[in-house]
Design a protein around this motif. Structure first.
Motif, PDB file in Angstrom:
ATOM      1  N   UNK A  80      54.405  45.484  26.916  1.00 48.22           N
ATOM      2  CA  UNK A  80      54.859  44.571  25.872  1.00 48.22           C
ATOM      3  C   UNK A  80      56.133  45.047  25.174  1.00 48.22           C
ATOM      4  N   UNK A  81      57.053  44.137  25.035  1.00 45.78           N
ATOM      5  CA  UNK A  81      58.260  44.387  24.243  1.00 45.78           C
ATOM      6  C   UNK A  81      59.447  44.951  25.003  1.00 45.78           C
ATOM      7  N   UNK A  82      59.211  45.593  26.139  1.00 40.76           N
ATOM      8  CA  UNK A  82      60.320  46.306  26.775  1.00 40.76           C
ATOM      9  C   UNK A  82      61.408  45.376  27.306  1.00 40.76           C
ATOM     10  N   UNK A  83      61.002  44.236  27.861  1.00 44.47           N
ATOM     11  CA  UNK A  83      62.023  43.354  28.432  1.00 44.47           C
ATOM     12  C   UNK A  83      62.588  42.387  27.395  1.00 44.47           C
ATOM     13  N   UNK A  84      61.992  42.394  26.179  1.00 41.20           N
ATOM     14  CA  UNK A  84      62.562  41.565  25.116  1.00 41.20           C
ATOM     15  C   UNK A  84      63.515  42.406  24.293  1.00 41.20           C
ATOM     16  N   UNK A 142      55.671  57.081  37.994  1.00 42.10           N
ATOM     17  CA  UNK A 142      55.174  56.499  36.751  1.00 42.10           C
ATOM     18  C   UNK A 142      53.648  56.479  36.762  1.00 42.10           C
ATOM     19  N   UNK A 143      53.048  56.831  35.601  1.00 43.03           N
ATOM     20  CA  UNK A 143      51.607  56.613  35.465  1.00 43.03           C
ATOM     21  C   UNK A 143      51.372  55.430  34.521  1.00 43.03           C
ATOM     22  N   UNK A 144      52.434  54.746  34.169  1.00 47.18           N
ATOM     23  CA  UNK A 144      52.428  53.501  33.377  1.00 47.18           C
ATOM     24  C   UNK A 144      51.980  53.681  31.940  1.00 47.18           C
ATOM     25  N   UNK A 145      51.643  54.914  31.537  1.00 46.95           N
ATOM     26  CA  UNK A 145      51.129  55.107  30.182  1.00 46.95           C
ATOM     27  C   UNK A 145      52.285  55.390  29.229  1.00 46.95           C
ATOM     28  N   UNK A 146      52.323  54.631  28.143  1.00 42.87           N
ATOM     29  CA  UNK A 146      53.353  54.884  27.138  1.00 42.87           C
ATOM     30  C   UNK A 146      52.999  54.229  25.802  1.00 42.87           C
ATOM     31  N   UNK A 147      52.213  53.139  25.851  1.00 41.95           N
ATOM     32  CA  UNK A 147      51.969  52.383  24.609  1.00 41.95           C
ATOM     33  C   UNK A 147      51.294  53.258  23.561  1.00 41.95           C
ATOM     34  N   UNK A 148      50.301  54.036  24.011  1.00 38.74           N
ATOM     35  CA  UNK A 148      49.600  54.915  23.076  1.00 38.74           C
ATOM     36  C   UNK A 148      50.371  56.224  22.923  1.00 38.74           C
ATOM     37  N   UNK A 149      51.580  56.110  22.395  1.00 34.18           N
ATOM     38  CA  UNK A 149      52.366  57.319  22.126  1.00 34.18           C
ATOM     39  C   UNK A 149      53.187  57.049  20.875  1.00 34.18           C
ATOM     40  N   UNK A 150      53.432  58.104  20.113  1.00 30.68           N
ATOM     41  CA  UNK A 150      54.250  57.914  18.915  1.00 30.68           C
ATOM     42  C   UNK A 150      55.649  57.466  19.301  1.00 30.68           C
ATOM     43  N   UNK A 151      56.082  57.879  20.477  1.00 29.38           N
ATOM     44  CA  UNK A 151      57.416  57.520  20.953  1.00 29.38           C
ATOM     45  C   UNK A 151      57.556  56.003  21.071  1.00 29.38           C
ATOM     46  N   UNK A 152      56.646  55.373  21.803  1.00 29.71           N
ATOM     47  CA  UNK A 152      56.704  53.916  21.980  1.00 29.71           C
ATOM     48  C   UNK A 152      56.550  53.213  20.638  1.00 29.71           C
ATOM     49  N   UNK A 153      55.544  53.635  19.883  1.00 29.50           N
ATOM     50  CA  UNK A 153      55.283  52.976  18.606  1.00 29.50           C
ATOM     51  C   UNK A 153      56.494  53.092  17.684  1.00 29.50           C
ATOM     52  N   UNK A 154      57.111  54.279  17.668  1.00 30.01           N
ATOM     53  CA  UNK A 154      58.260  54.482  16.790  1.00 30.01           C
ATOM     54  C   UNK A 154      59.472  53.692  17.289  1.00 30.01           C
ATOM     55  N   UNK A 155      59.685  53.675  18.598  1.00 27.02           N
ATOM     56  CA  UNK A 155      60.859  52.981  19.144  1.00 27.02           C
ATOM     57  C   UNK A 155      60.734  51.471  19.009  1.00 27.02           C
ATOM     58  N   UNK A 184      58.966  49.930  16.755  1.00 30.74           N
ATOM     59  CA  UNK A 184      58.936  49.515  15.352  1.00 30.74           C
ATOM     60  C   UNK A 184      60.047  50.157  14.534  1.00 30.74           C
ATOM     61  N   UNK A 185      61.009  50.767  15.243  1.00 30.60           N
ATOM     62  CA  UNK A 185      62.165  51.386  14.589  1.00 30.60           C
ATOM     63  C   UNK A 185      61.768  52.325  13.456  1.00 30.60           C
ATOM     64  N   UNK A 186      60.824  53.214  13.695  1.00 29.64           N
ATOM     65  CA  UNK A 186      60.448  54.125  12.615  1.00 29.64           C
ATOM     66  C   UNK A 186      60.730  55.578  12.973  1.00 29.64           C
ATOM     67  N   UNK A 187      61.861  55.798  13.653  1.00 25.83           N
ATOM     68  CA  UNK A 187      62.206  57.164  13.997  1.00 25.83           C
ATOM     69  C   UNK A 187      62.782  57.885  12.797  1.00 25.83           C
ATOM     70  N   UNK A 188      62.249  59.024  12.482  1.00 25.29           N
ATOM     71  CA  UNK A 188      62.910  59.842  11.475  1.00 25.29           C
ATOM     72  C   UNK A 188      62.795  61.282  11.928  1.00 25.29           C
ATOM     73  N   UNK A 189      63.815  62.044  11.695  1.00 19.76           N
ATOM     74  CA  UNK A 189      63.797  63.439  12.133  1.00 19.76           C
ATOM     75  C   UNK A 189      63.349  64.337  10.998  1.00 19.76           C
TER      76      UNK A 189
END
Ligand code: ZN
Length: 414
Positions: free
Chosen positions: A117-121, A212-225, A227-232
């Protein structure tokens, strides 16, 4: 997965509903699963031996993602045209390649891009395929951490960024891209971000490229990217997060709990902030707290058990029972690095822990004048600075080294 639509119109209604990353029923996170799927639409049955479905990790509910629906639709229309009622489909191993990183020619699965979800949009990038996940062995980062041309920051073992320093010195970075780790511990980059890297860096990563093991949704990386919530976080916090990451890796892998005085550690960790000015006095608070958390905050007894787990009896040092935490951590690192071709200088890697300890004892004024001078000298030479008056340089160098050490520990202990 078995799914039945009474009419083609029912299927179309479902087709128009875009399935998101969270379950409609329980709000659990979904991931992509390669499943055996039977679809019935009116009187026709379509059977797929492998088709991507979105399944909820919490309640197990399954849904069809966008690209799978598109495939079903195409095949169904073809069956109607040809008057077929039963169809068997095994996907061909066709792999579409996007117009990114064509020289490096990474392995990735274009179906991830269309189904997750979301990657091609993606409105930001005009060339299709930017947000395709490309997977690597996490050990790839070890190379980049060890070469001074790069800056690598890992945040709590869930995401981070890597940048190549600008040789002209006009910009901070030549390129700087984010990465994440998925729930299998694989390192993930977006294909479009990899395209920003120079060819040499791309080629280094190529050696670590995984299917690819197709897993990414359940990661802070995907969720942050998404929802634009990246902070260092500041480096000081990063070190603490990576210490926790290291402890939790060891707990999961070896069932050994390295924590020691956990509550005291949390209390000290709260005092760790970046000083505004750099004097012996202002630096001493952070150094004190770090020494307590990073040196005294490990259970020596449990570190010893981990040492015994990693080293068979005939390989153990005769004196290992007298070792304190720093020495034990060093030996663990040596073991973790064993299977890595690039030899890592473990002696230098572990040095910031010794410095921390020396620095703390010096700052606490527990030493004679002579001993104070020799301790200062030791800190200055180890960290490669000009003089002990350069407190800011000493502090920043010490933080960089601690950061590097704990990034290694978290990467190698999984
Ligand atoms: Zn659910």
């Amino acid at each position: 997965m078995d799914i039945t639509f009474a009419t083609y119109n029912d299927f179309l209604t479902g087709y128009q509903t875009y399935e998101m990353d969270k379950c409609n029923k329980c709000k659990g996170l979904r991931e992509i699963l390669d499943d055996d799927v039977t679809v019935r639409i009116e009187k026709r049955t379509l059977h797929f031996s492998n088709l991507f479905v979105l399944y909820c990790k919490k309640c197990g509910d399954k849904f069809l993602p966008q690209y799978s629906k598109q495939m079903i639709d195409g095949i169904y229309k073809e069956m109607v045209k040809q008057g077929c009622f039963i169809g068997e489909y095994t996907p061909k191993n066709f792999q579409k390649k996007f117009e990114y990183c064509q020289t490096a020619d990474y392995k990735y699965d274009h179906k991830d891009y269309y189904n997750i979800p979301g990657l091609s949009y993606d409105e930001e990038h005009s060339i299709e395929g930017f947000l395709t996940p490309v997977y690597f062995d996490r050990k790839a980062l070890i190379y980049f951490i060890s070469v001074p041309d790069y800056d690598v920051d890992i945040f709590s073992e869930t995401y981070g960024h890597i940048g190549k320093k600008d040789p002209t010195g006009i910009y901070v970075y030549d390129w700087d891209v984010p990465f994440g780790f998925n729930s299998n511990g694989k390192l993930v980059f977006w294909l479009g971000d990899l395209n920003y890297m120079d060819e040499q860096s791309q080629a280094i990563l190529k050696g670590f490229n995984l299917d690819s093991d197709h897993l990414i949704i359940d990661s802070e990386f995907y969720q942050a990217q998404m929802n634009c919530i990246f902070s260092n976080p500041i480096k000081e916090k990063q070190i603490l997060m990576n210490k926790d990451g290291f402890i939790s890796n060891v707990k999961n892998k070896y069932r050994i709990d390295l924590t020691h005085l956990d509550e005291e550690c949390s209390a000290h960790a709260k005092n760790i902030k970046r000083p505004l000015v750099f004097t012996e006095q202002s630096v001493s608070g952070v150094i004190n707290a770090f020494d307590k958390v990073l040196v005294e905050g490990f259970s020596i007894k449990q570190l010893r058990i981990l040492y015994e787990t990693l080293y068979p009896e005939n390989e153990r040092d005769a004196k290992y029972k007298d070792w304190q935490s720093i020495r034990l951590i060093k030996e663990l690192l040596l073991k973790f690095c064993e299977d890595i071709e690039d030899t890592i200088d473990v002696e230098t890697l572990i040095s910031p822990l010794y410095i921390l300890h020396d620095y703390r004892i010096y700052l606490d004024h527990l030493l004679s004048m002579d001993k104070q001078e020799s301790t200062k000298e030791h800190i200055v030479t180890t960290l490669g600075v000009q003089s002990f008056d350069e407190q800011e340089t000493i502090y920043l160098e010490e933080m960089d080294r601690l950061n590097k050490l704990f990034q290694y520990l978290v990467l190698l202990s999984k």
